[in-house]
Motif scaffolding. Structure first.
Motif, PDB file in Angstrom:
ATOM      1  N   CYS A 163      14.758  10.649  70.123  1.00 33.43           N
ATOM      2  CA  CYS A 163      13.723   9.843  70.761  1.00 33.43           C
ATOM      3  C   CYS A 163      13.437   8.609  69.901  1.00 33.43           C
ATOM      4  O   CYS A 163      13.734   8.600  68.701  1.00 33.43           O
ATOM      5  N   GLU A 164      12.885   7.619  70.540  1.00 36.13           N
ATOM      6  CA  GLU A 164      12.682   6.335  69.858  1.00 36.13           C
ATOM      7  C   GLU A 164      11.331   5.761  70.264  1.00 36.13           C
ATOM      8  O   GLU A 164      10.976   5.786  71.439  1.00 36.13           O
ATOM      9  N   ILE A 165      10.587   5.291  69.279  1.00 40.76           N
ATOM     10  CA  ILE A 165       9.402   4.511  69.610  1.00 40.76           C
ATOM     11  C   ILE A 165       9.518   3.146  68.926  1.00 40.76           C
ATOM     12  O   ILE A 165      10.274   2.987  67.965  1.00 40.76           O
ATOM     13  N   THR A 166       8.770   2.211  69.434  1.00 43.62           N
ATOM     14  CA  THR A 166       8.809   0.865  68.859  1.00 43.62           C
ATOM     15  C   THR A 166       7.530   0.618  68.065  1.00 43.62           C
ATOM     16  O   THR A 166       6.671   1.510  67.962  1.00 43.62           O
ATOM     17  N   GLU A 167       7.409  -0.605  67.558  1.00 43.08           N
ATOM     18  CA  GLU A 167       6.213  -0.945  66.794  1.00 43.08           C
ATOM     19  C   GLU A 167       4.961  -0.974  67.667  1.00 43.08           C
ATOM     20  O   GLU A 167       3.844  -1.120  67.174  1.00 43.08           O
ATOM     21  N   ALA A 168       5.125  -0.762  68.987  1.00 37.96           N
ATOM     22  CA  ALA A 168       3.956  -0.649  69.878  1.00 37.96           C
ATOM     23  C   ALA A 168       3.345   0.750  69.778  1.00 37.96           C
ATOM     24  O   ALA A 168       2.215   0.968  70.216  1.00 37.96           O
ATOM     25  N   PHE A 169       4.087   1.695  69.195  1.00 37.62           N
ATOM     26  CA  PHE A 169       3.653   3.088  69.018  1.00 37.62           C
ATOM     27  C   PHE A 169       3.238   3.757  70.330  1.00 37.62           C
ATOM     28  O   PHE A 169       2.353   4.604  70.353  1.00 37.62           O
ATOM     29  N   GLU A 170       3.851   3.355  71.426  1.00 43.71           N
ATOM     30  CA  GLU A 170       3.511   3.971  72.718  1.00 43.71           C
ATOM     31  C   GLU A 170       4.370   5.210  72.935  1.00 43.71           C
ATOM     32  O   GLU A 170       5.573   5.193  72.683  1.00 43.71           O
TER      33      GLU A 170
END
Lengths: 516, 137
Positions: free
Chosen positions: A75-82
């Motif tokens: 899984c991957e999240i971005t710097e938006a932390f959503e």
């Protein structure tokens, strides 16, 4: 239905590889670098490298028989932390199978771990990592979620083995024969559990009761619909095929023993009890067993049938199906714990410290004269007498040195003076010096006693009756005795040192752990 | 024996120029493994700033580790340079070097390694085969 043995129960681990990537090129207090290092492309390649290493580590460390590894999920999240529902759906796709989630994190993916714990209520296991190894457990544990944070992969394996044994307890379903217990506590084991509902709530273990008379009716190869206790029912009485199997097993057991002082007919009688237990375990989907010897004895039907449960306990314990004397359910669950860690059959007996009067000869707490212990004790030197404990009135099993080990040698002697009721005998003196681990859960189910010992010798292996016993040393006899008094008589034991593991399990189960 | 800082900085500049020239050679070369392999190996040596003849390994991470070792020695002498490794979330300095090498090759040769492909490239041999596949379309 088939019997699901404790050694078949695996801890199912869902590995999760979580990566944080940056969609934008920038530097700041938690991100630094230059050139290509700040690109999304770099982060993704970095994550992919982490995934490769993660899979290598999983294969190297967790590919062992106690565990089942599910296919890793990414899984991957971005710097938006959503964290989207879709992302969580991917992580928890195998939740019905998974016992825990093992996270390998590249970058700050902590919100995913917390959300996984909140959603699944299952333990989060961390791959050792700087600052995450302390930050994550504090975040999760303070919120009431379990977190395993080992300092190494090897440490992780050890901790997960503890979790597996907790799962074994949860998957234990005990078949209990019962009959007309006296007042508040059974005669068999008055130091047994006070409340089995509490036990189920605490350990997850379930109990299936079967009336002694219904059981005993089925030990005979009669018409299954004509049993006195359940007329008209399709009972599971022994069949002609069962009896053929029993005859063959009797021959095998007699020929396998280094000494047999009983007739084949007597061995067949005892095997009728064993075979019926096997059928009942299978029928009820149970994987451990106990029966109330004294209450059953008092029916006089054991005398009529010429069998005792002793050999059944011996055989089942050797097969990895824990089986406890005298309706000792705390002892039974402790056997499950010890056997699971030792991967060997557990021994159980009346466990009594040997205190001597000042003359060094007279034993203060008397043992049954049949054991001949007092006479034997005269041969002991002072060193042997010091911190000496005996555990007798027991059934040995042939796999005490490991389920995969060569079966131990054994003799067959009768329990009764009338020469029925098969018991197995073993001379423990040949294992002098062997480290043993023993334990017992308290009657209220809230405490766990754990102790180490060292085998000294044997008693009763060449006699009949309830005399079979093991002698061993403990660290401090008075301390051992005082603590044992809060737990009870039978102290199941296994060969090997699994003291630390049992203590760790006690803590995991929120038990008050008492050691000696 | 660790080279001195002045020599290293000169080599760094030369390596940048040489790797760019090497890119043209790679593009123009015959699309055959035997031709391409020594060129890719040389490209890696430039990028990792490894002296010629150092470390005979085909393993990219081993070569990256040799590079890290070399640079660590130089850093003790106070060197600061651009192509350093050490992003906070990175797996290791060696892995960072490998990734930067792959990104550099992607740009130079206008190719794109897939997410599954990049971690599977562990040797210069595998890297050469992968580049060949991409260049041959």
């Amino acid at each position: 239905m088939s019997i699901k043995k404790m050694c078949d129960i695996k801890l199912v681990i869902q590995p999760v590889h979580s990566v944080m990537v940056h969609e934008y090129v920038f530097e700041g207090p938690c991100r630094f670098g230059s050139g290509d290092e700040l690109t999304l492309e770099f982060d993704r390649m970095n994550g992919a490298e982490g995934y490769r290493i993660f899979k290598q580590k999983l294969n190297k460390h967790l590919n062992i028989e106690e565990f089942e590894l599910l296919d890793p999920v990414e899984c991957e999240i971005t710097e938006a932390f959503e964290i989207s529902d879709e992302l969580m759906g991917g992580i928890t796709i195998n939740d019905s199978k998974a016992d825990c989630y093992l996270f390998y994190s590249v970058g700050r993916t902590y919100p995913i771990m917390l959300k996984t714990a909140m959603k699944t209520k299952k333990p989060i296991v961390l791959v050792p990592k700087c600052f995450g190894s302390t930050m994550m457990p504090a975040m999760l544990r303070s919120r009431g979620y379990e977190c395993v944070s080992p300092i190494s992969w090897e440490g992780m394996v050890e901790q997960l083995k503890i979790h597996r044994v907790r799962k074994v307890l949860k998957n234990t379903r005990a078949l209990l024969l019962n009959r007309a217990f006296t007042n508040y506590a059974p005669v068999s084991t008055p130091d047994g559990f006070i409340n089995l509902d509490d036990v189920t709530n605490r350990f997850g273990t379930e109990f299936q009761y079967l009336d002694v008379h219904e059981f005993l009716d089925q030990t005979s190869p009669g018409n299954p619909v004509a049993n006195h206790t359940k007329p008209g029912w399709k009972n599971l009485n022994l069949t002609p095929q069962d009896m053929d199997e029993i005859e063959k097993k009797a021959d095998d057991l007699i020929s396998g023993a280094y000494e047999c002082t009983m007739t084949k007919e007597a061995v067949v009688d005892s095997l009728r009890f064993y075979k019926t237990v096997q059928k009942m375990l299978d029928h009820f989907g149970c994987n451990v067993f106990s029966a109330p010897c004294p209450e059953m004895c008092a029916t006089r039907r054991l005398n009529e049938n010429k069998f005792t449960p002793c050999m059944t306990h011996s055989l089942l314990n050797g097969e990895g199906i824990c089986s406890a004397c005298e309706y000792d359910i705390p002892g039974l669950l402790t056997q499950v714990i010890l056997s699971s860690f030792a991967k060997a059959g557990a021994y159980m007996g009346n466990t009594s410290p040997i205190f001597y009067e000042a003359d060094g000869k007279t034993i203060i707490i008397k043992l049954p004269p049949r054991l001949g212990f007092e006479e034997k004790s005269l041969e002991f030197d002072d060193e042997t007498k010091k911190n000496l404990v005996v555990s007798f009135h027991s059934s040995i099993n042939r796999q005490m040195k490991g389920f995969d080990a060569e079966p131990m040698e054994y003799a067959i002697h009768p329990y009764t003076d009338s020469e029925w009721g098969v018991t197995f005998r073993y001379d423990f003196a040949q294992d002098a010096g062997q480290i043993i681990t023993m334990a017992r859960i308290s009657p209220d189910g809230k405490s766990l006693f754990v102790a180490r010992g060292k085998v000294v010798g044997s008693i009763g292996h060449d006699l009949n009756s309830c005399t079979q016993g093991i002698l061993f040393h403990v660290a401090d006899l008075k301390d051992f005795f005082d603590k044992q008094c809060d737990f009870g008589n039978h102290l199941p034991l296994v060969y090997g040192d699994c003291f630390d593991q049992v203590v760790a399990l006690g803590k995991l189960l929120n038990l008050h752990v008492v050691t000696a | 024996m660790i080279m001195d800082i002045v020599t290293f900085q000169e080599k760094l500049k030369t390596a940048a120029v040489d790797s760019e020239a090497l890119t043209l050679k790679i593009k123009a070369s015959e699309k055959e493994f035997d031709t391409l392999y020594p060129l890719i190996r040389q490209y890696l040596y430039f990028k990792f700033m490894l002296p010629e003849g150092c470390c005979a390994s085909d393993d990219i991470l081993e070569l990256a580790a040799a590079s890290v070792e070399l640079i660590a020695g130089l850093k003790k002498g106070g060197l600061k340079f651009e192509d350093r490794s050490g992003s906070c979330g990175a797996i290791s300095s060696s892995v960072t070097k490998k990734i930067l090498l792959l990104i550099s090759l992607q740009k130079a040769l206008s190719i794109q390694f897939s997410k599954e492909e990049s971690p599977a490239i562990l040797t210069i041999t595998e890297l050469t085969h992968s580049i060949l596949r991409h260049m041959q379309g």
